[in-house]
Motif scaffolding. Structure first.
Motif, mmCIF file in Angstrom:
data_model
loop_
_atom_site.group_PDB
_atom_site.id
_atom_site.type_symbol
_atom_site.label_atom_id
_atom_site.label_comp_id
_atom_site.label_asym_id
_atom_site.label_seq_id
_atom_site.Cartn_x
_atom_site.Cartn_y
_atom_site.Cartn_z
ATOM 1 N N LEU A 22 0.837 -1.378 -0.127
ATOM 2 C CA LEU A 22 -0.363 0.167 0.003
ATOM 3 C C LEU A 22 0.993 1.235 -0.158
ATOM 4 C CD1 LEU A 22 -3.090 -0.873 2.204
ATOM 5 C CD2 LEU A 22 -3.244 -0.972 -0.062
ATOM 6 N N GLY A 23 2.074 1.232 0.590
ATOM 7 C CA GLY A 23 2.451 2.451 1.051
ATOM 8 C C GLY A 23 3.325 3.060 -0.560
ATOM 9 N N ARG A 24 3.712 1.471 -1.595
ATOM 10 C CA ARG A 24 4.065 2.219 -2.561
ATOM 11 C C ARG A 24 3.309 2.551 -3.545
ATOM 12 N NH1 ARG A 24 4.700 -0.675 -7.053
ATOM 13 N NH2 ARG A 24 6.267 -0.518 -8.692
ATOM 14 N N ALA A 25 1.956 2.290 -3.391
ATOM 15 C CA ALA A 25 0.831 2.526 -3.641
ATOM 16 C C ALA A 25 0.598 3.866 -3.785
ATOM 17 C CB ALA A 25 -0.096 1.770 -3.865
ATOM 18 N N ILE A 26 0.110 4.074 -3.086
ATOM 19 C CA ILE A 26 0.088 5.780 -2.489
ATOM 20 C C ILE A 26 1.063 6.331 -2.059
ATOM 21 C CG2 ILE A 26 -0.221 6.855 -0.342
ATOM 22 C CD1 ILE A 26 -0.830 4.492 1.462
ATOM 23 N N ALA A 27 2.641 6.252 -2.753
ATOM 24 C CA ALA A 27 3.640 7.064 -2.932
ATOM 25 C C ALA A 27 3.618 7.704 -4.399
ATOM 26 C CB ALA A 27 5.251 6.259 -2.499
ATOM 27 N N LEU A 28 3.101 6.147 -5.340
ATOM 28 C CA LEU A 28 3.601 6.686 -6.626
ATOM 29 C C LEU A 28 1.937 7.630 -7.204
ATOM 30 C CD1 LEU A 28 4.101 3.049 -7.810
ATOM 31 C CD2 LEU A 28 5.814 5.276 -7.917
ATOM 32 N N GLU A 33 0.231 13.185 -8.829
ATOM 33 C CA GLU A 33 -0.683 14.484 -8.561
ATOM 34 C C GLU A 33 0.070 15.259 -8.356
ATOM 35 O OE1 GLU A 33 -4.346 14.154 -7.950
ATOM 36 O OE2 GLU A 33 -4.454 12.461 -8.968
ATOM 37 N N GLY A 34 1.015 15.237 -8.290
ATOM 38 C CA GLY A 34 2.171 16.852 -7.867
ATOM 39 C C GLY A 34 2.987 16.507 -7.274
ATOM 40 N N PHE A 35 3.013 15.597 -6.187
ATOM 41 C CA PHE A 35 2.759 15.675 -4.715
ATOM 42 C C PHE A 35 4.262 15.313 -5.376
ATOM 43 C CE2 PHE A 35 -0.481 15.644 -2.917
ATOM 44 C CZ PHE A 35 -0.667 16.345 -1.866
#
Length: 255
Positions: A22-28, A33-35
């Motif tokens: 989940l962490g990997r998917a969230i980071a990507l 989204e421009g973060f």
């Protein structure tokens, strides 16, 4: 928040446990989204594969070693992330320890490890973000990754479920305390997601079917759906949402 690039404000985020699942998917998803990102795991080297992902191209991404059981490590990781990525506007508390054990067999050390990582570490990391936002008079957002295990009972998941229930209540308490300072705190609570670790745990077809049978929709939520929920809660469109738990469970908790 953040620097201005190409006429748009660059947003900044810290994602814990970002090397896989989940962490990997969230980071990507946040990068798309421009973060700009500080991504963490116990060993910074675990993040090497993530750092080469094409979705991170053009974004500032800093790998940070973080041990959530250590106050000193939390302090140092937050300072490094803020120093190299810029003032952080979003924290995603994703890193977690799982434990599948009958309650009568749980050891003292296992309890401490799960609660220290899943709850205590996230609390103090959130406090670092809030302290910085309040000192600089700027808004912020925390998104905690909870679980349906924190909402319903399930045998042999007691300590993990207790930790996730604590995260849900932590979300409410911090949201109320920090609302006047413009800091929003929310949570996402998915049912079982087929991350690599869960695929190993549920490799037995009978065990997998038993978990799936609890979900009225007949399917597990995906990593991408959880990541999309995080992006929404971090977005301007969710500006009036705080203290809430967004449940992604295919109807499990409604049954």
């Amino acid at each position: 928040m953040g620097d201005v690039k190409d006429g748009a404000a660059t947003r900044t985020a810290m994602v814990t446990g970002a090397s896989t699942g989940l962490g990997r998917a969230i980071a990507l998803a946040l990068a798309r989204e421009g973060f700009d990102l500080a991504v963490t795991d116990i060993e910074a080297g675990w993040l090497t594969e993530l750092l080469s992902h094409p979705d991170l191209a053009g974004r500032r991404v800093v790998p940070v070693s973080l041990e959530l059981r250590s106050e000193a490590s939390i302090r140092e990781a937050f300072a490094r992330a803020s120093g190299e990525v810029g003032p952080l506007g979003l924290l995603v508390n994703n890193a977690a320890r799982a434990l599948h054990r009958p309650a009568v067999e749980v050891s003292w050390d296992e309890w401490d490890e799960v609660l220290d990582v899943n709850l205590k570490g996230g609390f103090f990391l959130s406090a670092f973000l809030a302290r910085a936002c309040i000192a600089e008079a700027r808004p912020g957002s925390v998104v905690n990754i909870a679980s349906t295990h924190g909402l319903v009972g399930l045998a042999e998941r007691s300590v993990y479920g207790i930790s996730k229930g604590g995260i849900i209540q932590m979300t409410r308490m911090l949201a109320i305390e920090w609302a006047a300072q413009g800091i929003r705190v929310n949570a996402v609570a998915p049912a079982t997601v087929m991350t690599p670790s869960r695929q190993q745990i549920l490799a037995d077809p009978r065990r997998r079917e038993a978990m799936l049978a609890r979900i009225p929709s007949g399917r597990f939520p995906t990593e991408e759906e959880v990541a999309a929920a995080v992006c929404y809660l971090a977005s301007p469109g969710a500006a009036s949402i705080t203290g809430q738990v967004l449940v992604l469970d295919g109807g499990l908790t409604a049954a």
